[in-house]
Design a protein around this motif. Structure first.
Motif, PDB file in Angstrom:
ATOM      1  N   ASN A  72      11.198 -18.259  10.364  1.00 17.47           N
ATOM      2  CA  ASN A  72      11.469 -18.684  11.706  1.00 17.47           C
ATOM      3  C   ASN A  72      10.620 -16.736  12.307  1.00 17.47           C
ATOM      4  OD1 ASN A  72      12.133 -20.945  11.214  1.00 17.47           O
ATOM      5  ND2 ASN A  72      14.210 -20.191  12.158  1.00 17.47           N
ATOM      6  N   ASP A  73      10.107 -16.604  13.265  1.00 18.12           N
ATOM      7  CA  ASP A  73      10.393 -15.402  13.730  1.00 18.12           C
ATOM      8  C   ASP A  73       9.820 -15.363  15.776  1.00 18.12           C
ATOM      9  OD1 ASP A  73       6.832 -16.608  14.334  1.00 18.12           O
ATOM     10  OD2 ASP A  73       6.396 -14.814  12.494  1.00 18.12           O
ATOM     11  N   SER A  74       9.600 -14.338  15.996  1.00 19.00           N
ATOM     12  CA  SER A  74       9.223 -14.985  18.127  1.00 19.00           C
ATOM     13  C   SER A  74       8.873 -13.704  18.424  1.00 19.00           C
ATOM     14  CB  SER A  74      10.774 -15.169  18.585  1.00 19.00           C
ATOM     15  OG  SER A  74      11.985 -14.314  18.113  1.00 19.00           O
ATOM     16  N   LEU A  75       7.779 -13.987  19.586  1.00 16.22           N
ATOM     17  CA  LEU A  75       7.060 -13.307  20.490  1.00 16.22           C
ATOM     18  C   LEU A  75       7.768 -12.822  21.513  1.00 16.22           C
ATOM     19  CD1 LEU A  75       3.754 -12.089  19.153  1.00 16.22           C
ATOM     20  CD2 LEU A  75       5.722 -10.542  18.636  1.00 16.22           C
ATOM     21  N   ARG A  76       8.306 -12.215  22.444  1.00 15.49           N
ATOM     22  CA  ARG A  76       8.158 -11.864  24.745  1.00 15.49           C
ATOM     23  C   ARG A  76       7.320 -10.925  25.079  1.00 15.49           C
ATOM     24  NH1 ARG A  76      12.321 -14.338  27.070  1.00 15.49           N
ATOM     25  NH2 ARG A  76      13.778 -14.980  25.605  1.00 15.49           N
ATOM     26  N   GLY A  77       6.670 -11.801  25.876  1.00 14.10           N
ATOM     27  CA  GLY A  77       5.933 -10.393  26.202  1.00 14.10           C
ATOM     28  C   GLY A  77       5.373 -10.985  27.931  1.00 14.10           C
ATOM     29  N   ALA A  85      10.306  -7.806  26.793  1.00 15.93           N
ATOM     30  CA  ALA A  85       9.851  -7.893  25.715  1.00 15.93           C
ATOM     31  C   ALA A  85      10.065  -7.623  24.478  1.00 15.93           C
ATOM     32  CB  ALA A  85       8.507  -6.455  25.976  1.00 15.93           C
ATOM     33  N   CYS A  86      10.093  -8.314  23.172  1.00 18.90           N
ATOM     34  CA  CYS A  86      11.004  -8.008  21.623  1.00 18.90           C
ATOM     35  C   CYS A  86      10.477  -8.958  21.032  1.00 18.90           C
ATOM     36  CB  CYS A  86      12.240  -9.116  22.483  1.00 18.90           C
ATOM     37  SG  CYS A  86      12.022 -10.204  22.689  1.00 18.90           S
ATOM     38  N   PHE A  87      10.511  -9.231  19.978  1.00 16.87           N
ATOM     39  CA  PHE A  87       9.459  -8.992  18.215  1.00 16.87           C
ATOM     40  C   PHE A  87      10.971  -9.190  17.616  1.00 16.87           C
ATOM     41  CE2 PHE A  87       8.040  -7.958  14.144  1.00 16.87           C
ATOM     42  CZ  PHE A  87       7.516  -9.458  14.475  1.00 16.87           C
ATOM     43  N   GLY A 115       6.509 -14.772  28.893  1.00 17.92           N
ATOM     44  CA  GLY A 115       5.551 -16.282  27.684  1.00 17.92           C
ATOM     45  C   GLY A 115       7.247 -15.764  26.377  1.00 17.92           C
ATOM     46  N   LEU A 116       7.533 -16.329  25.719  1.00 12.94           N
ATOM     47  CA  LEU A 116       8.562 -16.591  24.390  1.00 12.94           C
ATOM     48  C   LEU A 116       7.836 -17.055  23.636  1.00 12.94           C
ATOM     49  CD1 LEU A 116      10.942 -15.730  23.190  1.00 12.94           C
ATOM     50  CD2 LEU A 116      11.846 -17.881  24.146  1.00 12.94           C
ATOM     51  N   PHE A 175       3.700  -7.131  23.673  1.00 12.16           N
ATOM     52  CA  PHE A 175       5.128  -7.332  23.721  1.00 12.16           C
ATOM     53  C   PHE A 175       5.390  -5.635  23.167  1.00 12.16           C
ATOM     54  CE2 PHE A 175       3.032  -7.629  19.519  1.00 12.16           C
ATOM     55  CZ  PHE A 175       4.165  -6.445  18.252  1.00 12.16           C
ATOM     56  N   ASN A 176       7.129  -4.927  23.000  1.00  9.04           N
ATOM     57  CA  ASN A 176       7.064  -4.120  23.171  1.00  9.04           C
ATOM     58  C   ASN A 176       6.711  -3.042  22.107  1.00  9.04           C
ATOM     59  OD1 ASN A 176       9.269  -5.646  21.234  1.00  9.04           O
ATOM     60  ND2 ASN A 176      10.594  -4.315  21.994  1.00  9.04           N
ATOM     61  N   HIS A 177       6.297  -3.914  20.953  1.00 10.85           N
ATOM     62  CA  HIS A 177       5.555  -3.033  19.885  1.00 10.85           C
ATOM     63  C   HIS A 177       4.352  -3.098  19.386  1.00 10.85           C
ATOM     64  CE1 HIS A 177       9.468  -2.102  18.648  1.00 10.85           C
ATOM     65  NE2 HIS A 177       9.956  -3.023  18.877  1.00 10.85           N
ATOM     66  N   GLY A 178       3.084  -3.476  20.263  1.00  8.30           N
ATOM     67  CA  GLY A 178       2.251  -4.089  20.430  1.00  8.30           C
ATOM     68  C   GLY A 178       1.735  -5.069  21.079  1.00  8.30           C
ATOM     69  N   LYS A 179       0.461  -4.994  20.456  1.00  7.57           N
ATOM     70  CA  LYS A 179      -0.470  -6.450  21.129  1.00  7.57           C
ATOM     71  C   LYS A 179      -1.128  -7.505  20.087  1.00  7.57           C
ATOM     72  CE  LYS A 179      -3.044  -6.140  24.866  1.00  7.57           C
ATOM     73  NZ  LYS A 179      -2.670  -6.668  25.536  1.00  7.57           N
TER      74      LYS A 179
END
Length: 215
Positions: A157-162, A119-121, A144-145, A81-85
């Motif tokens: 709740n949380d989410s990752l996109r990238g 990409a987002c978090f 993917g999201l 994602f935009n801040h890491g892996k």
């Protein structure tokens, strides 16, 4: 017992499967971990999962051990994602309260594969979207999201996109597990990057409904 009777009994045992017990635990500093033993569902095995979240400033490891399906065994994958892996590896064993071998994480690749993904978090929602983009590398050939809902000892709740590997789209991102009274429900939605992810999902739903109406 007659041979035919013995054969029928053996067939009955093998067709209904068997169950074992596995320890259920997690540890934020690596592996192994120690926890209480719980019975698994039929044909499940003991699955160890090692996750490493890497950002510019930190590394956060997490090791979990619980009952799981054989489809989760001996895999690895990543999501950038935009801040890491996030990198994940799994291993399994199928004896009561066994400890699986140490999982292996996938290598980090710097080779760009031509795909670019949003990409987002989010730490507070199971959906996120921004204009940020990330260039995909190595085996991360999907956009993917991943949406997670945690309940029990922790509720959030949380989410990752990238960029994601197929293993994240098909296995790691779609799991429901319970570890020490913490329920984790993860859902992964993936596309090939040709269209935006939520547009692709709506298109799939429309196609399913249209098929039902026609047939």
């Amino acid at each position: 017992m007659k041979p035919l009777g013995l054969l029928l009994v053996l067939f009955s045992l093998t067709s209904t499967g068997f169950s074992i017990s596995c320890k259920s635990c997690w540890h934020m500093q690596g592996f192994p971990c120690h926890g209480l033993s719980f019975p698994c569902s039929s044909d499940q095995v003991c699955v160890a999962s090692y996750n490493l979240v890497t950002t510019v400033t930190s590394e956060s490891p997490k090791y979990t051990l619980s009952c799981g399906s054989r489809s989760q065994c001996n895999l690895n994958g990543s999501l950038t994602f935009n801040h890491g892996k996030v990198r994940t590896g799994t291993s399994c064993c199928d004896i009561d309260n066994c400890t699986p071998p140490s999982p292996t994480l996938p290598p980090v690749s710097s080779q760009k594969n031509g795909l670019t993904c949003p990409a987002c978090f989010s730490e507070t929602s199971d959906y996120c979207y921004t204009s940020d983009k990330v260039e995909c590398t190595g085996d991360e050939i999907k956009c993917g999201l991943m949406a997670r809902r945690l309940s029990g000892t922790v509720t959030k709740n949380d989410s990752l996109r990238g960029c994601a590997t197929r293993s994240y789209c098909e296995i790691f991102g779609n799991q429901t597990t319970t570890i020490q009274e913490l329920n984790v429900d993860s859902k992964m939605f993936c596309s090939d990057g040709a269209v935006d992810l939520h547009v692709g999902l709506l298109g799939s739903i429309f196609a399913i409904l249209l098929t039902k109406l026609l047939f």
